[in-house]
Design a protein around this motif. Structure first.
Motif, PDB file in Angstrom:
ATOM      1  N   ARG A 158       7.063  -7.006 -19.080  1.00  0.00           N
ATOM      2  CA  ARG A 158       5.657  -7.119 -18.687  1.00  0.00           C
ATOM      3  C   ARG A 158       5.519  -7.628 -17.262  1.00  0.00           C
ATOM      4  NH1 ARG A 158       3.295 -11.029 -21.392  1.00  0.00           N
ATOM      5  NH2 ARG A 158       1.207 -10.306 -20.816  1.00  0.00           N
ATOM      6  N   LEU A 159       6.382  -8.543 -16.865  1.00  0.00           N
ATOM      7  CA  LEU A 159       6.325  -9.065 -15.504  1.00  0.00           C
ATOM      8  C   LEU A 159       6.671  -7.968 -14.495  1.00  0.00           C
ATOM      9  CD1 LEU A 159       5.974 -11.438 -13.565  1.00  0.00           C
ATOM     10  CD2 LEU A 159       8.365 -12.064 -13.992  1.00  0.00           C
ATOM     11  N   ARG A 160       7.736  -7.234 -14.754  1.00  0.00           N
ATOM     12  CA  ARG A 160       8.128  -6.147 -13.856  1.00  0.00           C
ATOM     13  C   ARG A 160       7.055  -5.062 -13.811  1.00  0.00           C
ATOM     14  NH1 ARG A 160      14.579  -5.296 -15.409  1.00  0.00           N
ATOM     15  NH2 ARG A 160      15.309  -7.297 -14.567  1.00  0.00           N
ATOM     16  N   TYR A 161       6.484  -4.770 -14.962  1.00  0.00           N
ATOM     17  CA  TYR A 161       5.425  -3.750 -15.030  1.00  0.00           C
ATOM     18  C   TYR A 161       4.213  -4.178 -14.197  1.00  0.00           C
ATOM     19  CZ  TYR A 161       2.016  -0.504 -17.025  1.00  0.00           C
ATOM     20  OH  TYR A 161       1.055   0.468 -17.188  1.00  0.00           O
ATOM     21  N   ALA A 162       3.803  -5.429 -14.361  1.00  0.00           N
ATOM     22  CA  ALA A 162       2.656  -5.927 -13.600  1.00  0.00           C
ATOM     23  C   ALA A 162       2.931  -5.867 -12.099  1.00  0.00           C
ATOM     24  CB  ALA A 162       2.330  -7.360 -14.026  1.00  0.00           C
ATOM     25  N   GLU A 178      10.290   2.116  -8.360  1.00  0.00           N
ATOM     26  CA  GLU A 178      11.515   1.349  -8.626  1.00  0.00           C
ATOM     27  C   GLU A 178      11.275   0.269  -9.678  1.00  0.00           C
ATOM     28  OE1 GLU A 178      14.386  -1.866  -6.260  1.00  0.00           O
ATOM     29  OE2 GLU A 178      13.012  -0.561  -5.122  1.00  0.00           O
ATOM     30  N   TRP A 179      10.143  -0.417  -9.579  1.00  0.00           N
ATOM     31  CA  TRP A 179       9.873  -1.509 -10.512  1.00  0.00           C
ATOM     32  C   TRP A 179       9.386  -1.019 -11.869  1.00  0.00           C
ATOM     33  CZ3 TRP A 179      11.505  -6.327 -10.418  1.00  0.00           C
ATOM     34  CH2 TRP A 179      12.014  -6.809  -9.218  1.00  0.00           C
ATOM     35  N   PHE A 180       8.725   0.143 -11.914  1.00  0.00           N
ATOM     36  CA  PHE A 180       8.406   0.732 -13.218  1.00  0.00           C
ATOM     37  C   PHE A 180       9.703   1.094 -13.946  1.00  0.00           C
ATOM     38  CE2 PHE A 180       3.988   2.012 -11.711  1.00  0.00           C
ATOM     39  CZ  PHE A 180       3.331   1.194 -12.616  1.00  0.00           C
ATOM     40  N   ALA A 181      10.677   1.588 -13.177  1.00  0.00           N
ATOM     41  CA  ALA A 181      11.981   1.911 -13.773  1.00  0.00           C
ATOM     42  C   ALA A 181      12.665   0.651 -14.290  1.00  0.00           C
ATOM     43  CB  ALA A 181      12.862   2.622 -12.751  1.00  0.00           C
ATOM     44  N   LYS A 182      12.573  -0.436 -13.543  1.00  0.00           N
ATOM     45  CA  LYS A 182      13.161  -1.703 -13.986  1.00  0.00           C
ATOM     46  C   LYS A 182      12.434  -2.237 -15.215  1.00  0.00           C
ATOM     47  CE  LYS A 182      14.993  -3.279  -9.518  1.00  0.00           C
ATOM     48  NZ  LYS A 182      14.954  -4.342  -8.493  1.00  0.00           N
ATOM     49  N   ALA A 183      11.126  -2.029 -15.256  1.00  0.00           N
ATOM     50  CA  ALA A 183      10.353  -2.461 -16.426  1.00  0.00           C
ATOM     51  C   ALA A 183      10.782  -1.680 -17.655  1.00  0.00           C
ATOM     52  CB  ALA A 183       8.864  -2.268 -16.169  1.00  0.00           C
ATOM     53  N   LEU A 184      10.972  -0.382 -17.482  1.00  0.00           N
ATOM     54  CA  LEU A 184      11.403   0.466 -18.594  1.00  0.00           C
ATOM     55  C   LEU A 184      12.779   0.042 -19.101  1.00  0.00           C
ATOM     56  CD1 LEU A 184      10.917   2.917 -20.396  1.00  0.00           C
ATOM     57  CD2 LEU A 184      11.887   4.351 -18.579  1.00  0.00           C
ATOM     58  N   GLU A 185      13.644  -0.308 -18.174  1.00  0.00           N
ATOM     59  CA  GLU A 185      14.996  -0.759 -18.523  1.00  0.00           C
ATOM     60  C   GLU A 185      14.954  -2.018 -19.394  1.00  0.00           C
ATOM     61  OE1 GLU A 185      18.520  -2.935 -16.029  1.00  0.00           O
ATOM     62  OE2 GLU A 185      17.607  -1.169 -15.100  1.00  0.00           O
ATOM     63  N   ALA A 186      13.980  -2.889 -19.136  1.00  0.00           N
ATOM     64  CA  ALA A 186      13.885  -4.147 -19.880  1.00  0.00           C
ATOM     65  C   ALA A 186      13.008  -4.036 -21.120  1.00  0.00           C
ATOM     66  CB  ALA A 186      13.324  -5.235 -18.963  1.00  0.00           C
ATOM     67  N   ASP A 187      12.285  -2.930 -21.246  1.00  0.00           N
ATOM     68  CA  ASP A 187      11.279  -2.798 -22.303  1.00  0.00           C
ATOM     69  C   ASP A 187      11.909  -2.285 -23.602  1.00  0.00           C
ATOM     70  OD1 ASP A 187       8.958  -2.757 -23.678  1.00  0.00           O
ATOM     71  OD2 ASP A 187       7.974  -1.216 -22.472  1.00  0.00           O
TER      72      ASP A 187
END
Length: 258
Positions: A158-162, A178-187
């Motif tokens: 959620r933090l990366r997504y925001a 890049e950060w949406f991709a990182k959010a997906l990786e953690a989601d």
């Protein structure tokens, strides 16, 4: 919560517990029903902090922010616990008072929160910045040790997504991707729609299967309507011809009589 309910008579405690269970089961999928169950629990045991907290979250889920804030404040008074501080601040946002939410982000209560609570407060503060039209400040607000960490925590996605969404709001699309991709990786629990946002940035469009079925059904119905209309038109044409033939025959009979 069970411990708190022990302060009630057994039968009453059981009734309250049943309603709280329904609140928990329905909160995500059917928030309106969850809200109704929470009001029953509240009528039965308004002096139990856990009931006030549950009622607060049920009100929050249906955007009754004033009610939610009142319930959260009551629960906090009863317990002396600051865990609800971030969601209380978000209620202020929901009521159209982002300035108040931002002020709460700077109060001493925030320092008493655990790391998850502090991350939540940061998310609320960034949202308040955006509400106030301070998009660049929202980006800065989210930059933190937790955001930079490679460790995956319950709040990471959620933090990366925001942060990605905040970057997109200031036209930093490459970084946002890049950060949406990182959010997906953690989601791992599917709590965000990061995959959809990535696809949107890549120009990919999805058609919902249900929507496709509806379109197909509408097309089928339209075809049936067209067929019925065509049959009706043909029937009308035949009837018209038969009428003309009958009129011609009648005219001929009249002439013969004459």
């Amino acid at each position: 919560m069970r411990q708190e309910l022990l302060s009630l008579p057994k039968t009453l405690a059981e009734d309250v517990a049943k309603n709280l269970v329904m609140v928990a089961k329905l909160l995500d999928e059917e928030p309106e029903r969850a809200y109704q169950y929470s009001r029953i629990a509240l009528r039965l045991a308004s002096r139990v902090a856990a009931v006030r907290e549950a009622a607060g979250f049920a009100s929050y889920a249906v955007a009754k922010y004033s009610e939610a804030l009142a319930e959260f404040r009551a629960a906090r008074r009863m317990t002396g616990n600051n865990d609800l501080w971030p969601v209380m601040a978000d209620c202020e946002r929901g009521m159209g008072r982002p300035e108040r939410a931002l002020a709460m982000a700077g109060e001493p209560e925030v320092q008493k929160l655990d790391r998850a609570g502090q991350v939540e407060m940061r998310l609320v503060a960034a949202g308040a910045r955006r509400d106030m039209g301070q998009a660049d400040a929202a980006v800065v607000t989210l930059q933190s040790q937790e955001l930079a960490s490679n460790s995956i925590q319950p709040w990471t996605a959620r933090l990366r997504y925001a942060y990605a969404d905040a970057l997109l709001a200031v036209d930093r699309e490459d970084e946002a991707r890049e950060w949406f991709a990182k959010a997906l990786e953690a989601d791992q629990g599917g709590t965000t729609d990061a995959s959809d946002r990535l696809a949107e940035l890549d120009g990919v469009e999805f058609v919902d299967a249900l929507d496709a079925d509806e379109v197909a059904e509408e097309a089928e119905v339209s075809e049936e309507v067209a067929e019925v209309a065509e049959e009706t038109a043909e029937a009308a044409e035949v009837a018209e011809v038969e009428e003309e033939v009958e009129e011609t025959a009648t005219s001929a009979e009249d002439r013969d009589r004459s």
